[in-house]
Design a protein around this motif. Sequence first.
Motif, PDB file in Angstrom:
ATOM      1  N   VAL A   1      11.381  16.230 -11.391  1.00 36.60           N
ATOM      2  CA  VAL A   1       9.944  17.421 -11.613  1.00 36.60           C
ATOM      3  C   VAL A   1      10.316  18.461 -10.645  1.00 36.60           C
ATOM      4  N   ASP A   2      10.785  18.266 -10.013  1.00 34.99           N
ATOM      5  CA  ASP A   2      11.248  19.547  -8.773  1.00 34.99           C
ATOM      6  C   ASP A   2      11.488  21.146  -9.963  1.00 34.99           C
ATOM      7  N   GLU A   3      13.216  20.631 -10.528  1.00 33.42           N
ATOM      8  CA  GLU A   3      13.454  21.810 -11.640  1.00 33.42           C
ATOM      9  C   GLU A   3      12.470  21.846 -12.560  1.00 33.42           C
ATOM     10  N   LEU A   4      11.572  21.027 -13.029  1.00 36.79           N
ATOM     11  CA  LEU A   4      10.716  21.567 -13.819  1.00 36.79           C
ATOM     12  C   LEU A   4       9.620  22.270 -14.099  1.00 36.79           C
ATOM     13  N   LEU A   5       8.998  21.933 -12.141  1.00 33.32           N
ATOM     14  CA  LEU A   5       7.433  22.650 -12.093  1.00 33.32           C
ATOM     15  C   LEU A   5       8.267  23.692 -10.774  1.00 33.32           C
ATOM     16  N   ALA A   6       9.349  23.923 -10.989  1.00 29.48           N
ATOM     17  CA  ALA A   6      10.078  25.041 -10.142  1.00 29.48           C
ATOM     18  C   ALA A   6       9.225  24.716  -8.610  1.00 29.48           C
ATOM     19  N   GLY A   7       9.527  23.829  -8.142  1.00 24.54           N
ATOM     20  CA  GLY A   7       9.143  23.564  -6.724  1.00 24.54           C
ATOM     21  C   GLY A   7      10.469  24.348  -5.415  1.00 24.54           C
ATOM     22  N   ASP A   8      11.070  24.897  -6.211  1.00 21.63           N
ATOM     23  CA  ASP A   8      12.626  25.634  -5.403  1.00 21.63           C
ATOM     24  C   ASP A   8      12.906  24.253  -4.158  1.00 21.63           C
ATOM     25  N   GLY A   9      12.430  23.717  -3.950  1.00 22.25           N
ATOM     26  CA  GLY A   9      13.117  21.931  -3.207  1.00 22.25           C
ATOM     27  C   GLY A   9      12.638  21.959  -2.734  1.00 22.25           C
ATOM     28  N   LEU A  10      10.412  22.039  -2.685  1.00 19.32           N
ATOM     29  CA  LEU A  10      10.080  21.796  -1.992  1.00 19.32           C
ATOM     30  C   LEU A  10       9.835  19.649  -2.339  1.00 19.32           C
ATOM     31  N   LEU A  11      10.380  19.523  -3.430  1.00 17.87           N
ATOM     32  CA  LEU A  11       9.401  17.763  -3.428  1.00 17.87           C
ATOM     33  C   LEU A  11      11.012  17.448  -3.149  1.00 17.87           C
ATOM     34  N   LYS A  12      12.782  18.443  -3.734  1.00 17.19           N
ATOM     35  CA  LYS A  12      13.380  17.181  -3.041  1.00 17.19           C
ATOM     36  C   LYS A  12      13.685  17.257  -1.813  1.00 17.19           C
ATOM     37  N   ALA A  13      12.988  17.916  -0.692  1.00 15.95           N
ATOM     38  CA  ALA A  13      12.985  18.468   0.490  1.00 15.95           C
ATOM     39  C   ALA A  13      12.931  16.595   1.478  1.00 15.95           C
TER      40      ALA A  13
ATOM     41  N   LEU B   1       0.599  -0.742  -0.056  1.00 17.52           N
ATOM     42  CA  LEU B   1      -0.216  -0.143   0.393  1.00 17.52           C
ATOM     43  C   LEU B   1       0.694   1.083  -0.304  1.00 17.52           C
ATOM     44  N   PRO B   2       0.473   2.024  -1.162  1.00 13.61           N
ATOM     45  CA  PRO B   2       1.670   3.954  -1.022  1.00 13.61           C
ATOM     46  C   PRO B   2       0.936   4.290   0.476  1.00 13.61           C
ATOM     47  N   SER B   3       2.931   3.979   0.741  1.00 10.98           N
ATOM     48  CA  SER B   3       2.362   4.536   2.577  1.00 10.98           C
ATOM     49  C   SER B   3       2.451   6.303   2.664  1.00 10.98           C
ATOM     50  N   PRO B   4       2.151   6.835   3.684  1.00 11.59           N
ATOM     51  CA  PRO B   4       1.497   8.404   4.189  1.00 11.59           C
ATOM     52  C   PRO B   4       2.521   9.266   3.008  1.00 11.59           C
ATOM     53  N   LEU B   5       3.719   9.164   3.439  1.00 10.12           N
ATOM     54  CA  LEU B   5       4.964   9.692   2.980  1.00 10.12           C
ATOM     55  C   LEU B   5       5.019  10.071   1.410  1.00 10.12           C
ATOM     56  N   ARG B   6       4.969   8.175   0.753  1.00 11.40           N
ATOM     57  CA  ARG B   6       4.598   8.846  -0.836  1.00 11.40           C
ATOM     58  C   ARG B   6       3.691   9.391  -1.579  1.00 11.40           C
ATOM     59  N   ARG B   7       2.373   8.568  -0.664  1.00 15.53           N
ATOM     60  CA  ARG B   7       0.948   9.546  -1.096  1.00 15.53           C
ATOM     61  C   ARG B   7       1.243  11.159  -0.840  1.00 15.53           C
ATOM     62  N   GLY B   8       2.107  11.740   0.126  1.00 15.46           N
ATOM     63  CA  GLY B   8       2.242  13.223   0.509  1.00 15.46           C
ATOM     64  C   GLY B   8       3.020  13.493  -0.657  1.00 15.46           C
ATOM     65  N   LEU B   9       4.207  12.941  -1.180  1.00 12.45           N
ATOM     66  CA  LEU B   9       5.231  13.528  -1.955  1.00 12.45           C
ATOM     67  C   LEU B   9       4.849  13.573  -3.758  1.00 12.45           C
ATOM     68  N   GLY B  10       3.019  12.549  -3.355  1.00 13.98           N
ATOM     69  CA  GLY B  10       2.765  12.803  -5.018  1.00 13.98           C
ATOM     70  C   GLY B  10       1.911  13.855  -4.723  1.00 13.98           C
ATOM     71  N   ALA B  11       1.145  13.852  -3.486  1.00 11.34           N
ATOM     72  CA  ALA B  11      -0.221  15.092  -3.755  1.00 11.34           C
ATOM     73  C   ALA B  11       0.617  16.573  -3.739  1.00 11.34           C
ATOM     74  N   GLN B  12       1.764  16.918  -3.347  1.00  6.46           N
ATOM     75  CA  GLN B  12       2.998  18.060  -3.478  1.00  6.46           C
ATOM     76  C   GLN B  12       3.255  18.351  -5.468  1.00  6.46           C
ATOM     77  N   MET B  13       3.611  16.844  -5.545  1.00  7.76           N
ATOM     78  CA  MET B  13       3.601  17.400  -7.010  1.00  7.76           C
ATOM     79  C   MET B  13       2.424  17.670  -8.196  1.00  7.76           C
ATOM     80  N   ARG B  14       1.497  16.863  -7.258  1.00  6.56           N
ATOM     81  CA  ARG B  14       0.288  17.071  -8.366  1.00  6.56           C
ATOM     82  C   ARG B  14      -0.150  18.847  -8.444  1.00  6.56           C
ATOM     83  N   THR B  15      -0.400  19.845  -6.746  1.00  7.30           N
ATOM     84  CA  THR B  15      -0.049  20.962  -6.253  1.00  7.30           C
ATOM     85  C   THR B  15       0.518  21.752  -7.288  1.00  7.30           C
ATOM     86  N   LEU B  16       1.412  21.192  -7.101  1.00  7.04           N
ATOM     87  CA  LEU B  16       2.794  22.544  -7.872  1.00  7.04           C
ATOM     88  C   LEU B  16       2.514  22.331  -9.822  1.00  7.04           C
TER      89      LEU B  16
END
Length: 276
Positions: free
Chosen positions: A66-78, A11-26
């Motif tokens: 993905v962080d670079e392509l979506l200009a996440g400013d390190g949000l995903l890399k963190a 099952l997707p872990s909460p951490l992985r789901r959270g990262l995916g949600a951040q990616m979708r939002t960005l």
Amino acid sequence: MSEAVNPSEPLPSPLRRGLGAQMRTLREKRGVSRQELGGRTNFSSSAIGAFERGDRAMDPGMVERVDELLAGDGLLKAVLPYLEEEGRYAPQFRDFAPIEKKAVSLWVYDTHIVNGLLQTPAYARQVFRDHWPPVDAAEIEHRLEVRIGRQVLLHRDPPPVLCFVLEESFLRRRIGGEAVWREQLQHLLECGRLPHVSIQLVPLECEEHVGAPGPMTIAETPEHRMLGYVEGQLQSWVISAREVVSEMIQRHANIRAVALSPRASAERLEQLLGER
């Protein structure tokens, strides 16, 4: 918070789901479609959707891209250090690993195998070798490193209170052969001498079958909340329901009541070592 994990399709872990949600939002905030993002990363739009739902894990390079392509400013890399930590453990154990690591007390009952916190490297390696389906040598060494790494808990400062109750029956099985078995029993004696560690055996002559529901662990968090953990057939449950955890605490106390005292348990281990 009770959860079963299918090892073949974790099952997707909460951490992985959270990262995916951040990616979708960005992605949506930047006005980029799944198809467009997929084209820039050499993935299909459906794969991007799987990443965003947490159904598919992203490797570190993908997260950084993905962080670079979506200009996440390190949000995903963190999130990368936390993903690396999560990836160390087997799917069925990953939810309990951080709980065990921070626990101020653990109350364990084992019925089939020596607890991972008490295993010697040779015993643990044999356990992994006996795993079915078989795993390759590299995976065995990875699992061994992770398991032995968990044992820092025994020497943590401040030390946690650790209470282990083991069925004598499985200790009589010479897993790994005579030398490995003897080393493991000697190690149990050494661990039991630590002032914050208690090891008790339920002797063969015990006529009460108080441990019928099977192995279990009860963990006390730094906030003094009690959580239960059970594992079997590569599935696991972390249990937070107070009434269920209360029943587990009562069962563990009942099992300890019929077990040998720590001193008598050490004498029984020495007796086993003296047998041929």
